[in-house]
Design an enzyme around this catalytic site. Structure first.
Site, mmCIF file in Angstrom:
data_model
loop_
_atom_site.group_PDB
_atom_site.id
_atom_site.type_symbol
_atom_site.label_atom_id
_atom_site.label_comp_id
_atom_site.label_asym_id
_atom_site.label_seq_id
_atom_site.Cartn_x
_atom_site.Cartn_y
_atom_site.Cartn_z
ATOM 1 N N LYS A 100 -8.155 -3.916 -1.952
ATOM 2 C CA LYS A 100 -6.828 -4.766 -2.042
ATOM 3 C C LYS A 100 -6.988 -6.281 -2.120
ATOM 4 C CE LYS A 100 -3.866 -1.802 0.362
ATOM 5 N NZ LYS A 100 -3.400 -0.996 1.742
ATOM 6 N N GLN B 243 -2.189 -2.032 8.006
ATOM 7 C CA GLN B 243 -2.928 -0.980 7.405
ATOM 8 C C GLN B 243 -2.831 0.195 8.386
ATOM 9 O OE1 GLN B 243 -4.540 -0.794 4.287
ATOM 10 N NE2 GLN B 243 -4.303 1.402 4.746
ATOM 11 N N ASP C 91 5.214 -4.161 2.039
ATOM 12 C CA ASP C 91 5.063 -2.506 2.250
ATOM 13 C C ASP C 91 6.555 -2.114 2.097
ATOM 14 O OD1 ASP C 91 2.408 -1.593 1.895
ATOM 15 O OD2 ASP C 91 1.968 -2.203 3.932
#
Ligand code: NDP
Length: 285
Positions: A52, A96, A119
Protein backbone atom coordinates in the site's frame (compact mmCIF):
# COMPACT_ATOMS: atom_id res chain seq x y z
CA UNK A 1 -16.49 -20.44 -25.91
CA UNK A 2 -13.61 -18.98 -23.93
CA UNK A 3 -14.39 -16.11 -21.61
CA UNK A 4 -12.85 -12.68 -21.92
CA UNK A 5 -10.33 -12.33 -19.10
CA UNK A 6 -10.91 -9.17 -17.07
CA UNK A 7 -7.45 -7.74 -16.45
CA UNK A 8 -7.49 -6.31 -12.93
CA UNK A 9 -3.82 -5.31 -13.10
CA UNK A 10 -4.41 -3.12 -16.15
CA UNK A 11 -7.63 -1.60 -14.78
CA UNK A 12 -5.99 -0.91 -11.39
CA UNK A 13 -3.07 0.76 -13.17
CA UNK A 14 -5.53 2.97 -15.05
CA UNK A 15 -7.15 3.97 -11.73
CA UNK A 16 -3.74 4.80 -10.25
CA UNK A 17 -2.74 6.81 -13.34
CA UNK A 18 -5.97 8.80 -13.01
CA UNK A 19 -5.27 9.48 -9.32
CA UNK A 20 -1.66 10.49 -10.01
CA UNK A 21 -2.73 12.95 -12.71
CA UNK A 22 -5.31 14.51 -10.41
CA UNK A 23 -2.83 14.89 -7.56
CA UNK A 24 -0.23 16.42 -9.89
CA UNK A 25 -2.81 18.89 -11.17
CA UNK A 26 -3.50 20.04 -7.58
CA UNK A 27 0.14 20.55 -6.58
CA UNK A 28 -0.62 23.82 -4.83
CA UNK A 29 -2.75 22.06 -2.17
CA UNK A 30 -1.54 19.67 0.50
CA UNK A 31 -1.18 16.11 -0.92
CA UNK A 32 -3.60 13.45 0.30
CA UNK A 33 -2.17 11.56 3.29
CA UNK A 34 -2.75 7.96 4.38
CA UNK A 35 -1.68 6.44 7.71
CA UNK A 36 -1.49 2.68 8.18
CA UNK A 37 -1.74 1.22 11.68
CA UNK A 38 -0.35 -2.26 12.20
CA UNK A 39 -0.47 -4.15 15.48
CA UNK A 40 1.93 -7.10 15.77
CA UNK A 41 4.11 -8.90 13.30
CA UNK A 42 1.62 -10.72 11.05
CA UNK A 43 3.75 -11.32 7.90
CA UNK A 44 0.79 -11.10 5.48
CA UNK A 45 -0.30 -7.79 7.04
CA UNK A 46 3.22 -6.42 6.74
CA UNK A 47 3.32 -7.29 3.05
CA UNK A 48 -0.08 -5.64 2.46
CA UNK A 49 1.01 -2.48 4.23
CA UNK A 50 4.32 -2.38 2.35
CA UNK A 51 2.45 -2.70 -0.97
CA UNK A 52 0.00 0.00 0.00
CA UNK A 53 2.83 2.39 0.85
CA UNK A 54 4.61 1.63 -2.43
CA UNK A 55 1.43 2.42 -4.37
CA UNK A 56 0.94 5.63 -2.36
CA UNK A 57 4.40 6.72 -3.41
CA UNK A 58 3.65 5.90 -7.06
CA UNK A 59 0.63 8.20 -7.19
CA UNK A 60 1.91 11.00 -4.92
CA UNK A 61 -0.03 10.20 -1.72
CA UNK A 62 1.90 11.02 1.46
CA UNK A 63 1.98 7.95 3.73
CA UNK A 64 2.91 7.06 7.28
CA UNK A 65 3.13 3.66 8.96
CA UNK A 66 2.78 2.91 12.65
CA UNK A 67 3.60 -0.52 14.05
CA UNK A 68 2.58 -1.29 17.62
CA UNK A 69 3.80 -4.42 19.43
CA UNK A 70 1.70 -7.62 19.36
CA UNK A 71 0.81 -7.12 23.05
CA UNK A 72 -0.27 -3.47 22.61
CA UNK A 73 -3.33 -2.57 24.66
CA UNK A 74 -6.60 -1.34 23.23
CA UNK A 75 -6.02 2.08 24.81
CA UNK A 76 -2.64 2.39 23.05
CA UNK A 77 -4.31 1.76 19.70
CA UNK A 78 -7.16 4.16 20.55
CA UNK A 79 -4.65 6.83 21.54
CA UNK A 80 -2.81 6.48 18.21
CA UNK A 81 -6.05 6.56 16.21
CA UNK A 82 -7.11 9.67 18.15
CA UNK A 83 -3.85 11.43 17.24
CA UNK A 84 -4.25 10.52 13.57
CA UNK A 85 -7.87 11.71 13.61
CA UNK A 86 -6.58 15.13 14.68
CA UNK A 87 -3.64 15.28 12.23
CA UNK A 88 -4.43 17.56 9.24
CA UNK A 89 -1.77 15.85 7.06
CA UNK A 90 -3.71 12.59 7.28
CA UNK A 91 -6.91 12.11 5.24
CA UNK A 92 -7.18 8.35 5.48
CA UNK A 93 -6.57 5.96 8.37
CA UNK A 94 -6.19 2.29 7.68
CA UNK A 95 -6.18 -0.15 10.57
CA UNK A 96 -4.75 -3.39 9.22
CA UNK A 97 -6.88 -6.39 10.22
CA UNK A 98 -6.82 -8.83 11.90
CA UNK A 99 -5.99 -7.22 15.24
CA UNK A 100 -4.65 -9.31 18.16
CA UNK A 101 -7.20 -10.97 20.46
CA UNK A 102 -6.92 -8.51 23.37
CA UNK A 103 -8.22 -5.70 21.13
CA UNK A 104 -11.90 -5.17 20.36
CA UNK A 105 -11.82 -4.65 16.58
CA UNK A 106 -15.22 -2.95 16.36
CA UNK A 107 -14.26 -0.44 19.05
CA UNK A 108 -11.12 0.48 17.10
CA UNK A 109 -12.89 0.74 13.74
CA UNK A 110 -15.53 3.00 15.24
CA UNK A 111 -12.83 5.20 16.82
CA UNK A 112 -11.54 6.14 13.37
CA UNK A 113 -13.15 9.42 12.34
CA UNK A 114 -15.87 8.64 9.74
CA UNK A 115 -14.27 11.46 7.69
CA UNK A 116 -10.98 9.50 7.49
CA UNK A 117 -12.44 6.01 7.33
CA UNK A 118 -11.12 5.16 3.85
CA UNK A 119 -11.83 1.45 4.40
CA UNK A 120 -15.51 2.23 4.88
CA UNK A 121 -15.81 0.10 8.04
CA UNK A 122 -17.18 2.73 10.47
CA UNK A 123 -20.89 2.27 11.21
CA UNK A 124 -21.59 5.80 9.91
CA UNK A 125 -20.23 4.82 6.51
CA UNK A 126 -21.96 1.44 6.61
CA UNK A 127 -25.25 3.34 7.14
CA UNK A 128 -24.48 5.79 4.36
CA UNK A 129 -23.81 2.93 1.96
CA UNK A 130 -27.11 1.27 2.79
CA UNK A 131 -28.91 4.61 2.37
CA UNK A 132 -27.03 5.32 -0.90
CA UNK A 133 -25.51 8.54 0.45
CA UNK A 134 -21.98 9.85 -0.20
CA UNK A 135 -19.53 8.18 2.16
CA UNK A 136 -16.61 5.77 2.12
CA UNK A 137 -17.28 2.36 0.61
CA UNK A 138 -15.12 -0.71 1.37
CA UNK A 139 -12.37 -1.00 -1.23
CA UNK A 140 -12.86 -4.56 -2.53
CA UNK A 141 -16.56 -4.15 -3.46
CA UNK A 142 -15.77 -0.74 -4.95
CA UNK A 143 -13.07 -2.46 -7.01
CA UNK A 144 -15.63 -4.97 -8.28
CA UNK A 145 -17.83 -2.15 -9.57
CA UNK A 146 -14.82 -0.48 -11.23
CA UNK A 147 -13.89 -3.79 -12.93
CA UNK A 148 -17.42 -4.20 -14.27
CA UNK A 149 -17.73 -0.65 -15.53
CA UNK A 150 -14.23 -0.57 -17.06
CA UNK A 151 -15.13 -3.80 -18.89
CA UNK A 152 -18.41 -2.38 -20.20
CA UNK A 153 -20.56 -4.93 -18.35
CA UNK A 154 -24.11 -3.69 -17.84
CA UNK A 155 -25.31 -3.84 -14.23
CA UNK A 156 -28.77 -2.31 -14.58
CA UNK A 157 -31.40 -5.03 -14.85
CA UNK A 158 -28.84 -7.83 -14.51
CA UNK A 159 -29.36 -10.61 -12.00
CA UNK A 160 -26.33 -10.42 -9.70
CA UNK A 161 -25.75 -13.38 -7.42
CA UNK A 162 -23.22 -12.91 -4.63
CA UNK A 163 -21.94 -15.93 -2.76
CA UNK A 164 -20.74 -14.68 0.64
CA UNK A 165 -22.30 -12.20 3.06
CA UNK A 166 -19.32 -10.76 4.93
CA UNK A 167 -19.33 -7.15 6.10
CA UNK A 168 -16.27 -6.32 4.02
CA UNK A 169 -17.17 -7.95 0.70
CA UNK A 170 -20.54 -9.67 0.23
CA UNK A 171 -22.92 -7.21 1.91
CA UNK A 172 -21.37 -3.98 0.58
CA UNK A 173 -21.07 -5.52 -2.91
CA UNK A 174 -24.79 -6.31 -2.74
CA UNK A 175 -25.62 -2.69 -1.80
CA UNK A 176 -23.48 -1.26 -4.61
CA UNK A 177 -25.01 -3.56 -7.22
CA UNK A 178 -28.52 -2.86 -5.94
CA UNK A 179 -27.96 0.92 -6.12
CA UNK A 180 -26.89 0.42 -9.73
CA UNK A 181 -30.22 -1.33 -10.35
CA UNK A 182 -29.17 -4.97 -10.47
CA UNK A 183 -31.54 -7.57 -9.07
CA UNK A 184 -29.45 -8.97 -6.25
CA UNK A 185 -29.45 -12.38 -4.59
CA UNK A 186 -27.10 -13.00 -1.65
CA UNK A 187 -26.13 -16.60 -0.89
CA UNK A 188 -24.26 -18.06 2.08
CA UNK A 189 -23.44 -21.36 3.74
CA UNK A 190 -27.09 -22.08 4.61
CA UNK A 191 -28.45 -21.38 1.11
CA UNK A 192 -30.41 -24.24 -0.42
CA UNK A 193 -30.00 -25.04 -4.12
CA UNK A 194 -26.87 -22.93 -4.38
CA UNK A 195 -25.84 -24.30 -7.79
CA UNK A 196 -29.28 -23.59 -9.22
CA UNK A 197 -29.30 -20.00 -7.95
CA UNK A 198 -25.75 -19.33 -9.16
CA UNK A 199 -26.61 -20.66 -12.59
CA UNK A 200 -29.28 -17.95 -12.93
CA UNK A 201 -26.73 -15.16 -12.49
CA UNK A 202 -25.78 -12.71 -15.21
CA UNK A 203 -23.11 -11.47 -12.80
CA UNK A 204 -21.76 -14.01 -10.31
CA UNK A 205 -19.56 -12.74 -7.47
CA UNK A 206 -17.72 -15.39 -5.44
CA UNK A 207 -16.49 -14.21 -2.01
CA UNK A 208 -16.42 -17.45 -0.09
CA UNK A 209 -12.86 -18.31 0.92
CA UNK A 210 -12.96 -21.87 -0.50
CA UNK A 211 -10.62 -22.74 -3.34
CA UNK A 212 -12.27 -23.50 -6.72
CA UNK A 213 -15.71 -23.82 -5.10
CA UNK A 214 -17.63 -22.42 -8.09
CA UNK A 215 -17.61 -24.96 -10.88
CA UNK A 216 -18.76 -24.88 -14.50
CA UNK A 217 -22.18 -26.40 -13.74
CA UNK A 218 -22.96 -23.42 -11.43
CA UNK A 219 -22.45 -20.82 -14.15
CA UNK A 220 -24.84 -19.62 -16.85
CA UNK A 221 -23.36 -19.56 -20.36
CA UNK A 222 -22.04 -16.07 -21.07
CA UNK A 223 -22.21 -14.87 -17.43
CA UNK A 224 -19.67 -12.48 -15.92
CA UNK A 225 -17.81 -14.17 -13.07
CA UNK A 226 -15.97 -12.08 -10.48
CA UNK A 227 -13.69 -14.11 -8.24
CA UNK A 228 -12.85 -12.33 -4.97
CA UNK A 229 -11.31 -15.35 -3.27
CA UNK A 230 -7.65 -15.54 -2.34
CA UNK A 231 -6.79 -19.01 -1.05
CA UNK A 232 -3.35 -20.39 -0.37
CA UNK A 233 -3.10 -24.04 -1.54
CA UNK A 234 -0.90 -26.61 0.24
CA UNK A 235 1.70 -26.25 -2.58
CA UNK A 236 1.95 -22.51 -1.81
CA UNK A 237 0.13 -21.38 -4.97
CA UNK A 238 -2.87 -19.05 -4.91
CA UNK A 239 -6.34 -20.10 -6.03
CA UNK A 240 -9.56 -18.18 -6.26
CA UNK A 241 -13.02 -19.33 -5.20
CA UNK A 242 -13.79 -20.15 -8.83
CA UNK A 243 -12.50 -23.15 -10.74
CA UNK A 244 -11.05 -20.89 -13.41
CA UNK A 245 -10.00 -23.61 -15.86
CA UNK A 246 -13.49 -25.09 -16.23
CA UNK A 247 -15.55 -21.93 -15.73
CA UNK A 248 -13.66 -19.97 -18.40
CA UNK A 249 -15.17 -22.29 -21.00
CA UNK A 250 -18.68 -21.26 -20.03
CA UNK A 251 -18.52 -17.69 -18.75
CA UNK A 252 -18.58 -14.62 -21.00
CA UNK A 253 -16.04 -12.75 -18.85
CA UNK A 254 -14.04 -13.81 -15.82
CA UNK A 255 -11.45 -12.38 -13.42
CA UNK A 256 -8.28 -14.42 -12.81
CA UNK A 257 -6.63 -14.99 -9.41
CA UNK A 258 -4.16 -13.44 -9.00
CA UNK A 259 -4.54 -10.36 -11.18
CA UNK A 260 -8.29 -9.78 -10.97
CA UNK A 261 -9.99 -8.25 -7.93
CA UNK A 262 -6.81 -8.20 -5.79
CA UNK A 263 -5.03 -5.26 -7.46
CA UNK A 264 -8.28 -3.26 -7.43
CA UNK A 265 -8.52 -3.25 -3.64
CA UNK A 266 -5.40 -1.12 -3.17
CA UNK A 267 -6.27 1.10 -6.14
CA UNK A 268 -9.65 1.89 -4.56
CA UNK A 269 -8.01 2.60 -1.21
CA UNK A 270 -5.92 5.26 -2.95
CA UNK A 271 -9.04 6.54 -4.68
CA UNK A 272 -10.88 6.80 -1.33
CA UNK A 273 -7.90 8.66 0.17
CA UNK A 274 -7.94 11.20 -2.66
CA UNK A 275 -11.71 11.55 -2.24
CA UNK A 276 -11.22 12.17 1.48
CA UNK A 277 -8.67 14.92 0.79
CA UNK A 278 -11.12 16.56 -1.62
CA UNK A 279 -13.99 16.46 0.89
CA UNK A 280 -11.69 17.81 3.57
CA UNK A 281 -10.65 20.70 1.30
CA UNK A 282 -14.28 21.47 0.42
CA UNK A 283 -15.25 21.54 4.08
CA UNK A 284 -12.22 23.67 5.03
CA UNK A 285 -10.89 21.01 7.42
P1 NDP B 1 -15.70 -14.51 5.18
O1 NDP B 1 -15.11 -15.78 5.70
O2 NDP B 1 -15.92 -13.38 6.11
O3 NDP B 1 -17.09 -14.86 4.50
C1 NDP B 1 -17.25 -15.98 3.68
C2 NDP B 1 -18.68 -16.09 3.23
O4 NDP B 1 -18.79 -17.25 2.41
C3 NDP B 1 -19.67 -16.25 4.38
O5 NDP B 1 -20.77 -15.42 4.19
C4 NDP B 1 -20.04 -17.73 4.32
O6 NDP B 1 -21.38 -17.99 4.71
C5 NDP B 1 -19.90 -18.01 2.84
N1 NDP B 1 -19.66 -19.44 2.63
C6 NDP B 1 -18.72 -20.22 3.24
N2 NDP B 1 -18.85 -21.49 2.83
C7 NDP B 1 -19.90 -21.52 1.96
C8 NDP B 1 -20.54 -22.55 1.24
N3 NDP B 1 -20.14 -23.83 1.32
N4 NDP B 1 -21.59 -22.23 0.47
C9 NDP B 1 -22.01 -20.95 0.37
N5 NDP B 1 -21.46 -19.93 1.05
C10 NDP B 1 -20.41 -20.21 1.84
O7 NDP B 1 -14.77 -14.10 3.96
P2 NDP B 1 -14.51 -12.67 3.25
O8 NDP B 1 -15.75 -12.14 2.67
O9 NDP B 1 -13.68 -11.82 4.14
O10 NDP B 1 -13.53 -13.16 2.08
C11 NDP B 1 -13.95 -14.06 1.10
C12 NDP B 1 -12.77 -14.42 0.21
O11 NDP B 1 -12.31 -13.23 -0.44
C13 NDP B 1 -11.55 -14.96 0.95
O12 NDP B 1 -10.89 -15.90 0.11
C14 NDP B 1 -10.67 -13.74 1.15
O13 NDP B 1 -9.29 -14.08 1.25
C15 NDP B 1 -10.94 -12.99 -0.13
N6 NDP B 1 -10.75 -11.54 -0.03
C16 NDP B 1 -10.08 -10.96 -1.06
C17 NDP B 1 -9.89 -9.60 -1.09
C18 NDP B 1 -9.20 -9.00 -2.25
O14 NDP B 1 -8.65 -7.93 -2.14
N7 NDP B 1 -9.25 -9.64 -3.42
C19 NDP B 1 -10.33 -8.75 0.02
C20 NDP B 1 -11.11 -9.45 1.02
C21 NDP B 1 -11.28 -10.80 0.99
P3 NDP B 1 -21.91 -17.79 6.23
O15 NDP B 1 -22.08 -16.31 6.39
O16 NDP B 1 -23.19 -18.55 6.26
O17 NDP B 1 -20.84 -18.36 7.12
Amino acid sequence: MTAIQIDGKRIAQAVRDRIKKEIEAERSTRPPGLAAVLVGENPASKIYVRNKRRMCEEVGIYSEEYTLPEDASESQVLELVGRLNADPKIHGILVQLPLPKQINTRRILDAVSPDKDVDGFHYTNVGKLVANQDGFVPCTPLGIIELLSASGIAIQGAHAVIVGRSDIVGKPAACLLLHRHATVTICHSKTRNLAEICSQADILVAAIGRPRFITENMVKAGATVIDVGINRLPDGKLAGDVDFESVKNRAGAITPVPGGVGPMTIAMLLSNTLQSAKWSEQQGR
